[in-house]
Design a protein around this motif. Structure first.
Motif, short mmCIF file in Angstrom:
data_model
loop_
_atom_site.label_atom_id
_atom_site.label_comp_id
_atom_site.label_asym_id
_atom_site.label_seq_id
_atom_site.Cartn_x
_atom_site.Cartn_y
_atom_site.Cartn_z
N LEU A 157 40.76 -12.21 10.59
CA LEU A 157 41.85 -13.02 10.10
C LEU A 157 41.19 -13.96 9.03
O LEU A 157 41.78 -13.94 8.20
CB LEU A 157 42.57 -13.62 11.35
N LYS A 158 40.08 -14.61 9.60
CA LYS A 158 39.46 -15.66 8.46
C LYS A 158 39.16 -14.89 7.32
O LYS A 158 39.24 -15.60 6.21
CB LYS A 158 38.23 -16.17 9.29
N GLU A 159 38.67 -13.79 7.47
CA GLU A 159 38.19 -12.96 6.25
C GLU A 159 38.98 -12.75 5.56
O GLU A 159 39.15 -12.95 4.30
CB GLU A 159 37.37 -11.78 6.61
N THR A 160 40.36 -12.19 6.04
CA THR A 160 41.63 -11.99 5.15
C THR A 160 42.12 -13.26 4.35
O THR A 160 42.29 -13.35 3.22
CB THR A 160 42.77 -11.46 5.92
N ILE A 161 42.02 -14.37 5.16
CA ILE A 161 42.57 -15.92 4.48
C ILE A 161 41.54 -16.23 3.50
O ILE A 161 41.95 -16.62 2.36
CB ILE A 161 42.63 -16.66 5.63
N VAL A 162 40.38 -16.29 3.77
CA VAL A 162 39.37 -16.47 2.76
C VAL A 162 39.31 -15.77 1.50
O VAL A 162 39.32 -16.34 0.65
CB VAL A 162 37.85 -16.83 3.34
N ASP A 163 39.40 -14.67 1.80
CA ASP A 163 39.36 -13.57 0.52
C ASP A 163 40.57 -13.97 -0.12
O ASP A 163 40.47 -13.75 -1.46
CB ASP A 163 39.46 -12.22 1.16
N ALA A 164 41.67 -14.04 0.37
CA ALA A 164 42.97 -14.30 -0.32
C ALA A 164 42.90 -15.72 -1.24
O ALA A 164 43.16 -15.55 -2.30
CB ALA A 164 44.19 -14.32 0.57
N ILE A 165 42.45 -16.50 -0.54
CA ILE A 165 42.15 -17.86 -1.26
C ILE A 165 41.19 -17.79 -2.43
O ILE A 165 41.39 -18.30 -3.62
CB ILE A 165 41.65 -18.91 -0.35
N GLN A 166 40.01 -17.14 -2.09
CA GLN A 166 38.91 -17.00 -2.99
C GLN A 166 39.48 -16.24 -4.33
O GLN A 166 39.06 -16.36 -5.45
CB GLN A 166 37.61 -16.54 -2.39
N ASN A 167 39.97 -15.13 -4.03
CA ASN A 167 40.34 -14.20 -5.28
C ASN A 167 41.49 -14.96 -5.99
O ASN A 167 41.86 -14.61 -7.34
CB ASN A 167 40.93 -12.97 -4.58
N GLY A 168 42.51 -15.98 -5.30
CA GLY A 168 43.21 -16.52 -6.41
C GLY A 168 44.47 -15.66 -6.87
O GLY A 168 45.12 -15.92 -7.81
N GLU A 169 44.49 -14.28 -6.31
CA GLU A 169 45.61 -13.48 -6.84
C GLU A 169 47.02 -13.97 -6.41
O GLU A 169 47.21 -14.05 -5.32
CB GLU A 169 45.22 -12.14 -6.62
N GLU A 170 47.82 -14.00 -7.27
CA GLU A 170 49.32 -14.13 -6.91
C GLU A 170 50.00 -13.45 -5.97
O GLU A 170 50.59 -13.62 -5.13
CB GLU A 170 50.08 -14.30 -8.29
N GLY A 224 51.22 -12.73 1.49
CA GLY A 224 50.61 -12.60 2.81
C GLY A 224 50.39 -13.78 3.48
O GLY A 224 50.35 -14.07 4.61
N LEU A 225 49.77 -14.68 2.61
CA LEU A 225 49.48 -16.18 3.15
C LEU A 225 50.69 -16.79 3.66
O LEU A 225 50.75 -17.34 4.95
CB LEU A 225 48.76 -16.74 2.17
N GLY A 226 51.72 -16.62 2.78
CA GLY A 226 53.02 -17.47 3.54
C GLY A 226 53.51 -16.63 4.88
O GLY A 226 53.87 -17.39 5.84
N VAL A 227 53.39 -15.36 5.13
CA VAL A 227 53.68 -14.71 6.37
C VAL A 227 52.65 -15.05 7.55
O VAL A 227 53.17 -15.46 8.67
CB VAL A 227 53.79 -13.20 6.24
N LEU A 228 51.36 -15.34 7.22
CA LEU A 228 50.60 -15.80 8.19
C LEU A 228 50.74 -17.42 8.45
O LEU A 228 50.76 -17.76 9.66
CB LEU A 228 49.01 -15.62 7.58
N PHE A 229 50.99 -18.03 7.71
CA PHE A 229 51.54 -19.44 7.77
C PHE A 229 52.69 -19.59 8.68
O PHE A 229 52.63 -20.23 9.59
CB PHE A 229 51.64 -20.19 6.66
N GLU A 230 53.50 -18.64 8.21
CA GLU A 230 54.90 -18.65 9.37
C GLU A 230 54.44 -18.33 10.73
O GLU A 230 55.06 -18.90 11.48
CB GLU A 230 55.79 -17.68 8.68
N VAL A 231 53.53 -17.38 10.89
CA VAL A 231 53.26 -16.98 12.39
C VAL A 231 52.67 -18.25 12.85
O VAL A 231 52.87 -18.72 13.96
CB VAL A 231 52.21 -15.84 12.24
N ILE A 232 51.82 -18.92 12.03
CA ILE A 232 51.22 -20.16 12.60
C ILE A 232 51.90 -21.23 13.08
O ILE A 232 51.98 -21.94 14.18
CB ILE A 232 49.96 -20.67 11.62
N TRP A 233 53.02 -21.63 12.32
CA TRP A 233 54.25 -22.36 12.43
C TRP A 233 54.72 -22.36 13.54
O TRP A 233 55.07 -23.00 14.35
CB TRP A 233 54.84 -22.67 11.01
#
Length: 68
Positions: free
Chosen positions: A21-34, A39-48
Motif C-alpha cells: 500500500l505504501k509503495e502504491t501511494i509513494v509511486d502515485a505521488i512521485q510520478n505526479g500523474e493526474e 486512486g489516491l482519493g479512494v484510498l483517502f476515503e477508506v482512511i477517512w
C-alpha cells in the motif's frame, strides 16, 4: 460500459500488505500523474471512513498546515 472506478480501485488493492500500500501511494505521488489522483482519493476515503474523530482532526490539522 458501466465501470465503477471506486470499486475497481478497492478491488485492486484489497489484500495488499502495508508495504504494498505504501509503495502504491509513494509511486502515485512521485510520478505526479493526474490519472493517479482518483486512486489516491479512494484510498483517502477508506482512511477517512475508518478513522476516529481524533485521527480525522489530526489529518485536518496536517492538511491545513501543509497548505499554508
Amino acid at each position: 460500459m458501466n465501470l465503477n472506478l471506486r470499486n475497481a480501485i478497492i478491488h485492486n488493492v484489497t489484500g495488499n500488505s502495508q508495504d504494498e500500500l505504501k509503495e502504491t501511494i509513494v509511486d502515485a505521488i512521485q510520478n505526479g500523474e493526474e490519472k493517479m489522483l482518483p486512486g489516491l482519493g479512494v484510498l483517502f476515503e477508506v482512511i477517512w471512513k475508518n478513522s476516529s474523530d481524533q485521527d480525522k482532526q489530526e489529518m485536518l490539522e496536517t492538511l491545513e498546515s501543509g497548505l499554508k
